[in-house]
Design a protein around this motif. Structure first.
Motif, PDB file in Angstrom:
ATOM      1  N   LEU A   1     -21.901  31.620  12.141  1.00 49.86           N
ATOM      2  CA  LEU A   1     -23.214  31.478  12.980  1.00 49.86           C
ATOM      3  C   LEU A   1     -23.148  30.002  13.609  1.00 49.86           C
ATOM      4  O   LEU A   1     -23.136  29.750  14.806  1.00 49.86           O
ATOM      5  CB  LEU A   1     -24.529  31.598  12.480  1.00 49.86           C
ATOM      6  CG  LEU A   1     -25.672  31.553  13.516  1.00 49.86           C
ATOM      7  CD1 LEU A   1     -25.567  32.751  14.648  1.00 49.86           C
ATOM      8  CD2 LEU A   1     -26.916  31.722  12.324  1.00 49.86           C
ATOM      9  N   VAL A   2     -22.683  28.865  12.574  1.00 55.38           N
ATOM     10  CA  VAL A   2     -22.752  27.693  13.037  1.00 55.38           C
ATOM     11  C   VAL A   2     -21.550  27.506  13.988  1.00 55.38           C
ATOM     12  O   VAL A   2     -21.662  26.668  14.717  1.00 55.38           O
ATOM     13  CB  VAL A   2     -22.678  26.626  11.841  1.00 55.38           C
ATOM     14  CG1 VAL A   2     -22.080  25.225  11.967  1.00 55.38           C
ATOM     15  CG2 VAL A   2     -23.962  26.559  11.052  1.00 55.38           C
ATOM     16  N   VAL A   3     -20.337  28.295  13.555  1.00 57.25           N
ATOM     17  CA  VAL A   3     -19.181  27.676  14.531  1.00 57.25           C
ATOM     18  C   VAL A   3     -19.362  28.308  15.811  1.00 57.25           C
ATOM     19  O   VAL A   3     -19.068  27.752  16.917  1.00 57.25           O
ATOM     20  CB  VAL A   3     -17.927  28.353  13.756  1.00 57.25           C
ATOM     21  CG1 VAL A   3     -16.686  28.343  14.885  1.00 57.25           C
ATOM     22  CG2 VAL A   3     -17.597  27.757  12.547  1.00 57.25           C
TER      23      VAL A   3
ATOM     24  N   ILE B   1     -20.179  22.823  22.394  1.00 54.80           N
ATOM     25  CA  ILE B   1     -19.060  22.083  22.751  1.00 54.80           C
ATOM     26  C   ILE B   1     -18.583  22.634  24.052  1.00 54.80           C
ATOM     27  O   ILE B   1     -18.095  21.502  25.111  1.00 54.80           O
ATOM     28  CB  ILE B   1     -17.947  22.287  21.844  1.00 54.80           C
ATOM     29  CG1 ILE B   1     -18.267  21.186  20.498  1.00 54.80           C
ATOM     30  CG2 ILE B   1     -16.664  21.737  22.464  1.00 54.80           C
ATOM     31  CD1 ILE B   1     -17.231  21.453  19.613  1.00 54.80           C
ATOM     32  N   ALA B   2     -18.531  23.794  24.442  1.00 58.10           N
ATOM     33  CA  ALA B   2     -18.160  24.266  25.678  1.00 58.10           C
ATOM     34  C   ALA B   2     -19.129  23.809  26.905  1.00 58.10           C
ATOM     35  O   ALA B   2     -18.690  23.598  28.016  1.00 58.10           O
ATOM     36  CB  ALA B   2     -18.144  25.834  25.915  1.00 58.10           C
ATOM     37  N   ARG B   3     -20.162  23.366  26.549  1.00 56.76           N
ATOM     38  CA  ARG B   3     -21.223  23.119  27.590  1.00 56.76           C
ATOM     39  C   ARG B   3     -21.401  21.405  27.853  1.00 56.76           C
ATOM     40  O   ARG B   3     -22.228  21.355  28.774  1.00 56.76           O
ATOM     41  CB  ARG B   3     -22.420  23.757  27.545  1.00 56.76           C
ATOM     42  CG  ARG B   3     -22.450  25.358  27.458  1.00 56.76           C
ATOM     43  CD  ARG B   3     -23.818  25.844  27.538  1.00 56.76           C
ATOM     44  NE  ARG B   3     -23.410  27.409  27.291  1.00 56.76           N
ATOM     45  CZ  ARG B   3     -23.991  28.199  28.025  1.00 56.76           C
ATOM     46  NH1 ARG B   3     -25.067  27.891  28.897  1.00 56.76           N
ATOM     47  NH2 ARG B   3     -23.857  29.289  28.032  1.00 56.76           N
TER      48      ARG B   3
ATOM     49  N   ARG C   1     -17.912  17.455  23.052  1.00 54.19           N
ATOM     50  CA  ARG C   1     -16.419  17.424  23.189  1.00 54.19           C
ATOM     51  C   ARG C   1     -15.887  16.404  22.500  1.00 54.19           C
ATOM     52  O   ARG C   1     -14.978  16.491  21.894  1.00 54.19           O
ATOM     53  CB  ARG C   1     -16.078  18.183  24.266  1.00 54.19           C
ATOM     54  CG  ARG C   1     -14.648  18.818  24.139  1.00 54.19           C
ATOM     55  CD  ARG C   1     -14.218  19.263  25.519  1.00 54.19           C
ATOM     56  NE  ARG C   1     -15.246  20.552  26.032  1.00 54.19           N
ATOM     57  CZ  ARG C   1     -15.726  20.122  27.379  1.00 54.19           C
ATOM     58  NH1 ARG C   1     -15.384  19.394  28.207  1.00 54.19           N
ATOM     59  NH2 ARG C   1     -16.818  21.097  27.918  1.00 54.19           N
ATOM     60  N   ASN C   2     -16.112  15.390  23.211  1.00 55.70           N
ATOM     61  CA  ASN C   2     -15.621  13.838  22.802  1.00 55.70           C
ATOM     62  C   ASN C   2     -16.005  13.443  21.562  1.00 55.70           C
ATOM     63  O   ASN C   2     -14.986  13.102  20.774  1.00 55.70           O
ATOM     64  CB  ASN C   2     -16.015  12.729  23.623  1.00 55.70           C
ATOM     65  CG  ASN C   2     -15.696  12.908  25.211  1.00 55.70           C
ATOM     66  OD1 ASN C   2     -14.588  13.528  25.430  1.00 55.70           O
ATOM     67  ND2 ASN C   2     -16.248  12.341  25.996  1.00 55.70           N
ATOM     68  N   ILE C   3     -17.188  13.933  20.851  1.00 55.74           N
ATOM     69  CA  ILE C   3     -17.487  13.402  19.637  1.00 55.74           C
ATOM     70  C   ILE C   3     -16.699  14.252  18.691  1.00 55.74           C
ATOM     71  O   ILE C   3     -16.184  13.926  17.783  1.00 55.74           O
ATOM     72  CB  ILE C   3     -18.939  13.818  19.344  1.00 55.74           C
ATOM     73  CG1 ILE C   3     -19.885  12.777  20.109  1.00 55.74           C
ATOM     74  CG2 ILE C   3     -19.328  13.799  17.997  1.00 55.74           C
ATOM     75  CD1 ILE C   3     -21.304  12.892  20.066  1.00 55.74           C
ATOM     76  N   TRP C   4     -16.632  15.713  19.086  1.00 57.97           N
ATOM     77  CA  TRP C   4     -15.736  16.732  18.112  1.00 57.97           C
ATOM     78  C   TRP C   4     -14.186  16.037  17.968  1.00 57.97           C
ATOM     79  O   TRP C   4     -13.866  15.965  17.004  1.00 57.97           O
ATOM     80  CB  TRP C   4     -15.753  17.857  18.724  1.00 57.97           C
ATOM     81  CG  TRP C   4     -15.109  18.882  17.920  1.00 57.97           C
ATOM     82  CD1 TRP C   4     -13.725  19.567  18.576  1.00 57.97           C
ATOM     83  CD2 TRP C   4     -15.161  19.545  16.458  1.00 57.97           C
ATOM     84  NE1 TRP C   4     -13.177  20.314  17.468  1.00 57.97           N
ATOM     85  CE2 TRP C   4     -14.246  20.465  16.482  1.00 57.97           C
ATOM     86  CE3 TRP C   4     -16.107  19.194  15.753  1.00 57.97           C
ATOM     87  CZ2 TRP C   4     -13.955  20.908  15.343  1.00 57.97           C
ATOM     88  CZ3 TRP C   4     -15.822  19.998  14.491  1.00 57.97           C
ATOM     89  CH2 TRP C   4     -14.647  20.726  14.365  1.00 57.97           C
ATOM     90  N   TYR C   5     -13.758  15.524  19.074  1.00 56.56           N
ATOM     91  CA  TYR C   5     -12.443  15.240  19.065  1.00 56.56           C
ATOM     92  C   TYR C   5     -12.274  14.050  18.384  1.00 56.56           C
ATOM     93  O   TYR C   5     -11.456  13.829  17.585  1.00 56.56           O
ATOM     94  CB  TYR C   5     -11.807  14.883  20.612  1.00 56.56           C
ATOM     95  CG  TYR C   5     -11.589  16.350  21.354  1.00 56.56           C
ATOM     96  CD1 TYR C   5     -10.833  17.500  20.462  1.00 56.56           C
ATOM     97  CD2 TYR C   5     -11.821  16.558  22.656  1.00 56.56           C
ATOM     98  CE1 TYR C   5     -10.880  18.572  21.355  1.00 56.56           C
ATOM     99  CE2 TYR C   5     -11.801  17.865  23.261  1.00 56.56           C
ATOM    100  CZ  TYR C   5     -11.119  18.662  22.682  1.00 56.56           C
ATOM    101  OH  TYR C   5     -11.069  19.806  23.289  1.00 56.56           O
TER     102      TYR C   5
END
Length: 138
Positions: free
Chosen positions: A98-100, A107-109, A114-118
């Motif tokens: 669920l978290v993923v 992240i897709a939106r 996305r930048n924080i994740w990378y």
């Protein structure tokens, strides 16, 4: 199902007095007694609850209630523990998935997410490569 309901009703009736009344507790006498005890007496009559291992205490409490108050057999405990571990693993798996999924949608939106994740993933890889390099130097 009737067996389960009967057991539940029996447990409720046995514990009704303790669960439906209000209790007022005072520790003044215990504190006074502990202050007047000699160090030897404190070792022999240790009743300081701060030193209890609470997880072990609660397990023993529940087992004692099951055996002596409810008069139930303890032979089914290994199977029940196995079943609880299975349910716990299912819950952890479900929560992780669920978290993923939520994170992937987030992240897709969002470009910032996305930048924080990378950045976090890159930092983790650098951290791991640093430890690999430092462990191979020995």
């Amino acid at each position: 199902m009737m067996k389960t309901i009967t057991r539940l009703h029996k447990a409720m009736m046995v514990l009704e007095y303790f669960t439906s009344h209000s209790w007022a507790w005072s520790t003044e006498n215990m504190s006074m007694l502990q202050n007047h005890m000699s160090p030897e007496d404190k070792k022999v009559f240790n009743f300081d609850v701060r030193q209890l291992h609470w997880a072990e205490y609660m397990e023993d409490y529940c087992l004692g209630t099951k055996k002596y108050v409810l008069n139930e057999e303890l032979s089914g405990l290994p199977a029940a523990r196995k079943h609880l571990n299975k349910l716990r693993n299912i819950r952890y798996t479900f929560n992780t998935v669920l978290v993923v999924l939520i994170w992937r949608v987030f992240i897709a939106r969002s470009q910032m997410a996305r930048n924080i994740w990378y950045f976090v993933v890159n930092l983790c890889f650098k951290f791991l490569s640093y430890f690999r390099a430092s462990s191979s130097m020995r």
